[in-house]
Scaffold this motif. Sequence first.
Motif, PDB file in Angstrom:
ATOM      1  N   GLU A 221      27.527  -4.800   9.515  1.00 45.96           N
ATOM      2  CA  GLU A 221      26.933  -3.670   8.809  1.00 45.96           C
ATOM      3  C   GLU A 221      26.006  -2.868   9.722  1.00 45.96           C
ATOM      4  O   GLU A 221      25.881  -1.642   9.578  1.00 45.96           O
ATOM      5  CB  GLU A 221      26.187  -4.155   7.574  1.00 45.96           C
TER       6      GLU A 221
ATOM      7  N   VAL B 155      28.244  -0.570  11.693  1.00 50.42           N
ATOM      8  CA  VAL B 155      28.701   0.540  10.847  1.00 50.42           C
ATOM      9  C   VAL B 155      27.615   1.603  10.749  1.00 50.42           C
ATOM     10  O   VAL B 155      27.868   2.801  10.912  1.00 50.42           O
ATOM     11  CB  VAL B 155      29.093   0.030   9.443  1.00 50.42           C
ATOM     12  N   ALA B 156      26.377   1.181  10.479  1.00 52.42           N
ATOM     13  CA  ALA B 156      25.280   2.135  10.334  1.00 52.42           C
ATOM     14  C   ALA B 156      25.010   2.881  11.630  1.00 52.42           C
ATOM     15  O   ALA B 156      24.806   4.106  11.629  1.00 52.42           O
ATOM     16  CB  ALA B 156      24.022   1.400   9.874  1.00 52.42           C
TER      17      ALA B 156
ATOM     18  N   GLU C  44      36.683  -3.158   7.416  1.00 57.74           N
ATOM     19  CA  GLU C  44      36.269  -4.508   7.786  1.00 57.74           C
ATOM     20  C   GLU C  44      37.498  -5.346   8.072  1.00 57.74           C
ATOM     21  O   GLU C  44      38.494  -5.293   7.340  1.00 57.74           O
ATOM     22  CB  GLU C  44      35.442  -5.139   6.665  1.00 57.74           C
TER      23      GLU C  44
ATOM     24  N   HIS D 181      28.333  -1.776   1.657  1.00 57.07           N
ATOM     25  CA  HIS D 181      27.160  -1.796   2.524  1.00 57.07           C
ATOM     26  C   HIS D 181      25.937  -2.233   1.738  1.00 57.07           C
ATOM     27  O   HIS D 181      25.765  -1.886   0.575  1.00 57.07           O
ATOM     28  CB  HIS D 181      26.928  -0.419   3.141  1.00 57.07           C
TER      29      HIS D 181
ATOM     30  N   TRP E  36      18.491  -5.058   5.611  1.00 57.28           N
ATOM     31  CA  TRP E  36      18.354  -3.689   5.138  1.00 57.28           C
ATOM     32  C   TRP E  36      17.371  -3.677   3.966  1.00 57.28           C
ATOM     33  O   TRP E  36      17.230  -4.667   3.260  1.00 57.28           O
ATOM     34  CB  TRP E  36      19.692  -3.119   4.691  1.00 57.28           C
TER      35      TRP E  36
END
Length: 276
Positions: A16, A19-20, A32, A123, A268
């Motif tokens: 993740e 990805v961010a 994924e 996410h 997060w």
Amino acid sequence: MQYLEFKISCKEPYREIMVAELAEIGFDSFLETDEGIDAYIQEDQLVRASYQEIIDRYQESASLKVREGKMAKVNWNEEWEKHYDPITVGDRVYVRASFHQARPEFKYEILINPKMSFGTGHHATTYLMISHQLNLDHQGKRVLDIGAGTGILAIMAQKLGAKEIEAFDIDEWCVENGDENFDLNGMSHVRMGKGTVREVNPKGEFDIVLANINKNVLLDEMEVYSALVKKGGHLLLSGFYVHDIADILKKANAYGMELVDEKSKDNWAALVMKKP
């Protein structure tokens, strides 16, 4: 439209994060995989130095291995159908694509055909924002979704009884995809706007303002967000790491917002602020 494909193998906790980070520099689709993620970007949008900086930063800690290739055309619906699994938020929310079976035992069902947009519910930040929304009274409220992506948070607001919803994003694809998802969820009266919050310039005040973007944008636009929240209203923020909470709070507090709740998942964070 030719896309570059990056097949990235990495440790699971870093998926993740990658990805961010890649979304920040223009990557607009992620799948994924068993090994990590597949990341896609239009060839003319890639800034190679920015990409390489991210790879170098996580190379050792995430055990990154990357294979790069080109894809002239992609059937995104087919790709998502291969890789996109339904998700649940507690025992109340079920997020699925149209090709999945319904689960009537869940009180709230959200249909998302994500294509290339970010914000499918997988996410952690999207999950956290929905979790916060479930704890807020939306009945009859006016809600604003800033950086709406697939429109999933706006759809959740509708399911929770919001009376008026506005949503927008800076990406043209998100606008198109968001409208499709609104239609899937019986929200044809809501249309996705395009632009930043300053460009869209929403009118009036809102009971609930949702902003799941990233730290730098949130800090830059915090004054605008706080002005859009009515007295007694709430501002929900996510898109940043736990170690960024202090910076986000300092800025929000400077504009009169007070912290009432916070959640974290996979490093997060998501905050609920209130205007007293």
